[in-house]
Each structure stands twice: as C-alpha cells, then as structure tokens.
Design an enzyme around this catalytic site. Structure first.
Site, mmCIF file in Angstrom:
data_model
loop_
_atom_site.group_PDB
_atom_site.id
_atom_site.type_symbol
_atom_site.label_atom_id
_atom_site.label_comp_id
_atom_site.label_asym_id
_atom_site.label_seq_id
_atom_site.Cartn_x
_atom_site.Cartn_y
_atom_site.Cartn_z
ATOM 1 N N HIS A 155 24.654 13.203 2.553
ATOM 2 C CA HIS A 155 24.330 11.787 2.801
ATOM 3 C C HIS A 155 22.881 11.627 3.249
ATOM 4 O O HIS A 155 22.545 10.670 3.941
ATOM 5 C CB HIS A 155 25.258 11.177 3.858
ATOM 6 C CG HIS A 155 26.703 11.505 3.647
ATOM 7 N ND1 HIS A 155 27.525 10.760 2.835
ATOM 8 C CD2 HIS A 155 27.454 12.535 4.109
ATOM 9 C CE1 HIS A 155 28.742 11.304 2.832
ATOM 10 N NE2 HIS A 155 28.719 12.384 3.584
ATOM 11 N N SER A 276 -5.744 8.407 -5.418
ATOM 12 C CA SER A 276 -5.612 6.970 -5.605
ATOM 13 C C SER A 276 -6.963 6.392 -5.967
ATOM 14 O O SER A 276 -7.998 6.856 -5.488
ATOM 15 C CB SER A 276 -5.107 6.340 -4.299
ATOM 16 O OG SER A 276 -5.453 4.964 -4.245
ATOM 17 N N LYS A 282 -5.102 9.311 -0.210
ATOM 18 C CA LYS A 282 -3.849 9.574 -0.922
ATOM 19 C C LYS A 282 -3.844 10.894 -1.673
ATOM 20 O O LYS A 282 -4.838 11.305 -2.257
ATOM 21 C CB LYS A 282 -3.555 8.445 -1.925
ATOM 22 C CG LYS A 282 -3.217 7.108 -1.299
ATOM 23 C CD LYS A 282 -2.006 7.139 -0.363
ATOM 24 C CE LYS A 282 -0.715 7.382 -1.094
ATOM 25 N NZ LYS A 282 -0.311 6.208 -1.906
ATOM 26 N N GLU A 289 7.434 12.405 -9.560
ATOM 27 C CA GLU A 289 7.880 11.046 -9.894
ATOM 28 C C GLU A 289 8.111 10.905 -11.400
ATOM 29 O O GLU A 289 9.045 10.233 -11.845
ATOM 30 C CB GLU A 289 6.847 10.023 -9.435
ATOM 31 C CG GLU A 289 6.720 9.948 -7.922
ATOM 32 C CD GLU A 289 5.511 9.125 -7.502
ATOM 33 O OE1 GLU A 289 5.476 7.925 -7.805
ATOM 34 O OE2 GLU A 289 4.595 9.694 -6.879
#
Ligand code: ARG
Length: 456
Positions: A155, A276, A282, A289
């Site tokens: 979970h 970025s 970043k 992803e």
C-alpha cells in the site's frame, strides 16, 4: 498501371490510393520479404516451375534489390502499392521475362503472412535479448550493492525491510516471464503460410514443406484459409510486449519515486537525466517517466489490433493490413525503453544510508515481536494483538517502540530485534528477503537466465 489492370477500365481514384497504399510504412519489411521470395523461387524450381537458370537469375535479382534497399538507392515507382508489389515490379524490370514468373502460385495474401512471420520471429528474438540484458543489469546492480537494504512496501506504506538485490530480482523474475512468453510465441508463430495462395492453394505442383524448411519454419500450414487469415501471432506478440511494457512502467514509476527528494533512495547518472529549460536546480528522471508513459501506447496497439480482428470473415480481408503499424510501433518503442532503462539502472547510485535508515524504522519490527511470541508458544492472533498494542502505545505516546518494549518484563530478550539490520536478517524462510535466503534465490535466477539464453 496496377498489376491487376487487365480486369479494370478506370484507374484507381487518388483517395482510394491514399487510403490503401502501405508502402509508406511496410517498406521496413524489405529484407524479410526478399528472404521469403528467395525461398519461394527455390520452391518453384523444386516444383519444376522454374529452370535452374531462371531460379539463379531471380535469386541474383533479389540480391541486387536487397542491396538497393541497404544502400538507400531503391526507388519507389508511383504504382508501388506496398513493399511486395515494389519488389516484384523491380524484379521484373531487372530480370525481364523471368521476373514476371516470380509470383507464380503465390498471392500477396500468403506472401504478406509469410513476411510478417519472418519479421516477427526476428523482432521477438531481439526483444527477448534486450529483456535478458536488462535482467542481467538488475542482477549486477543488486550484486554491486550486496548488503544494501530498503523498506519493502505494501500500500506504499513501509512494511518490512528487504535487500536491494531481492527487490531488483523481483523485477528480474517478471522480465524472465516476459522472455519465456516471447519465446513461446516465437515457437507458435514458426509455421509457414507460403503456398496457401490467395486462400485455397493452387493447382500447381508446389510443396509448401520445402519452402517452410528453407525459411527455418518448423512446419508448413495445414489449412490454407487459416494460413492467410491468422494474425494470432501479431496479437500474441503485441500482448507480450504490452505486458512487458506494463512491467517496465512499474519499474519506471518506482525509479521516479526513488529519485524524488522525498524518498532520495537513489539518483540516476547525469547521462540518464534531463534538466529544466527554466528551473536551474532540476534533475529529472524522464527515462523512467517515459518507460511509464510508453506503456499506454503498447496497450493501445494491442487493443486496436484485437478490435480490428474481431468480426472478420474468413479468409484474407484488407483490414488485416492494419496489423502492421501497431506491430512496428510496439517493437520499436519497447526496444527503445529496454535499452534506456538498462542504461538508467547501470547509471544509478543507490543511497544505502538513506534507504537503511528508512528500513530501520522501529515500527517494522512489530512483526518480529509477534513472531517471537509465536516461537514461545503463543497463538499468532494473540501475538498480533500484543504487538499491535505495543505499537499503539508507542504511537499514542510518541515514543520509540524499543522503549515501550523495554518496559515489558515478559519481553526481556526482545531488545536485540531493534539492532540495525536485525529485522532484515530475521527474514530467513526460502525465497524471503533476507541475506540467508538470497544465495538460493540468486542460484535459481542464474539457472533461469541461462535456460532463457539457451532458448534464444
Ligand atoms: N499490403 C497488403 C497487406 O498488408 C498486402 C495484401 C493485399 N492483398 C490483397 N488481396 N489485396 O495486407
């Protein structure tokens, strides 16, 4: 002029041409189509439908055409509807009258089915190889961080400590099932449809078994109608890729989490992260992803094909031409993801201290207290209640669980359960996440990898 102009009075309308041409995407099949045509030509010679000399001329012509594709000099003619017609047209240009014999006893229906099987057989092998390379990297990363451990989650809540190698090997096992499935699909698809003709075979004395063997198929089709209409192989391959993609997506999601500042369990190499355009600080895990994102189109390609196939009457229907783009796309995309994820794991630095600290969360010892009581003879349900009560007190009073346990005279020997790494060492059942079980698992994994390697 089309190859079927004899029957028609008017040329094809441009809109129909635009709708139906497939050369723009099926030209990638050239090598497999030529391999199929070479076997076909040799089959025609065996059947006495071509002389040895004609056969040799056609083989040489096909070789020349292959060279044209490889050097980028092949030119599509305006009438080339698909890769099959383009190659036949060029063969006739180069070899003259003999070229016009190349399509004897053959239809594009058995030709495209054959070409597709040859292509898919190679593609499946390449995907299985790339998957095995990723499996080996996961095992290597685990071995290079031999005693690193982290919390295992259920979970997405901390549950029990696990070795990093155990965690990575969990992914390895799922990828090995993908390899197994791909190789199963390859065995099932290895049946030659060549010789089925348009749908019902031919009156000419060809021997499908001969061409099947020349192309390395295990056998020739038994039923000509099934041979030209079956696309199970594409559906199966797309399913196997979709499920592999789902596994890669889950791994990607995990890397995204691990590399957040919040988790900070790992960082990917600079060569596997992106910056970025606006925010200078970043460092993004785009690779993970995209592994997650690509799974959407892989599942979409599978469902698209299944809907295309549903309701098609026997035998060949032009709808079947819609099998190619999803197949090409899934093959290409999954190979991209496999290669990049393999590199990403290789570039990863695992933050052992951060992960160990999280795994040494005292509450994760609650099950060891309960299991200690069970070993002393208490029924598990009662032991669970006792341990749960201690956890409840620790949480309510905002104190370390070890302090609460230390106050219980009946739990005098339990203090060492809170030693660093003790809860991990305590997992010792076969296949469990602790160090004592890990050698046996690694051995089973190595054996499975070598079985899969030998099947490649
Ligand atoms: N490009 C076609 C395909 O991919 C070839 C088969 C065409 N056959 C036909 N009878 N029109 O399916």
């Amino acid at each position: 002029m089309t190859l079927w102009a004899g029957r028609f009075d008017a040329a094809m309308d441009q809109t129909l041409w635009d709708l139906s041409e497939s050369y723009s995407f099926d030209h990638v099949l050239y090598a497999h189509d030529i391999a199929g045509s070479m076997a076909h030509v040799r089959g025609l010679e065996t059947a006495g439908l071509l002389s040895a000399e004609e056969c040799a001329t056609l083989l040489e012509t096909l070789e020349t055409i292959k060279g044209e594709f490889e050097t980028g000099t092949f030119e599509r003619a305006p009438s080339d509807e698909d890769i099959h017609m383009a190659i036949e047209r060029r063969a006739t240009e180069l070899a003259g009258a003999v070229g016009a014999k190349i399509h004897t006893s053959r239809s594009r229906n058995d030709q495209v089915a054959t070409t597709l099987r040859l292509f898919t057989r190679d593609a499946v092998t390449r995907i299985a190889q790339a998957s095995l390379a990723l499996v080996e990297t996961l095992v290597a990363v685990g071995a290079a961080n031999a005693d690193a451990y982290l919390p295992g989650y259920t979970h997405l809540q901390r549950a029990q400590p696990v070795l990093l190698s155990h965690h990575l090997q969990a992914h390895a096992w799922s990828l090995l099932r993908d390899v197994d499935r791909l190789l199963d699909a390859r065995r099932r698809l290895n049946v030659s449809p060549l010789g089925a003709g348009a749908l019902a075979g031919t009156s000419l004395p060809i021997l499908p078994a001969v061409t099947a063997e020349l192309m390395g198929f295990d056998e020739a089709f038994a039923n000509s109608m099934d041979a030209v209409s079956d696309r199970d192989l594409v559906a199966e391959t797309l399913f196997d890729i979709a499920l592999l993609g789902v596994h890669l997506s889950r791994m990607g999601e995990e890397l995204v989490l691990w590399t957040t500042s919040e988790f900070n369990f790992a960082v990917l190499g600079d060569d596997f992260t992106t910056g970025s355009s606006m925010l200078p600080q970043k460092k993004n895990s785009d690779v993970a992803e995209l592994a997650r994102g690509k799974s959407g189109r892989l599942v979409g390609n599978l469902t698209g094909l299944l809907v295309t196939l549903k309701g098609l009457p026997l035998a060949y229907n032009r709808d079947l031409q819609e099998d190619k783009e999803p197949l090409f796309d899934s093959v290409r995309q999954v190979l991209l993801v496999l290669a990049a994820m393999e590199g990403a794991y290789r570039s990863m630095t695992f933050h052992r201290e951060v992960a160990a600290l999280a795994a040494d969360d005292q509450l994760l010892v609650a099950i060891d207290i309960a299991e200690g009581l069970v070993q002393a003879g208490m029924p598990f349900r009662q032991a669970h209640e006792v341990a749960g009560g201690l956890v409840g007190r620790a949480v309510r009073e905002d104190r370390p669980l070890a302090d609460v346990v230390a106050e219980e005279p009946s739990l005098a020997g339990y203090a060492e359960l809170f030693d660093r790494g003790a809860a991990l060492a305590n997992r010792r059942s076969p296949g469990s996440s602790g160090p004592s079980a890990s050698e046996a698992q690694s051995e089973r994994l190595r054996a499975r990898i070598s079985t899969m390697r030998s099947r490649l």
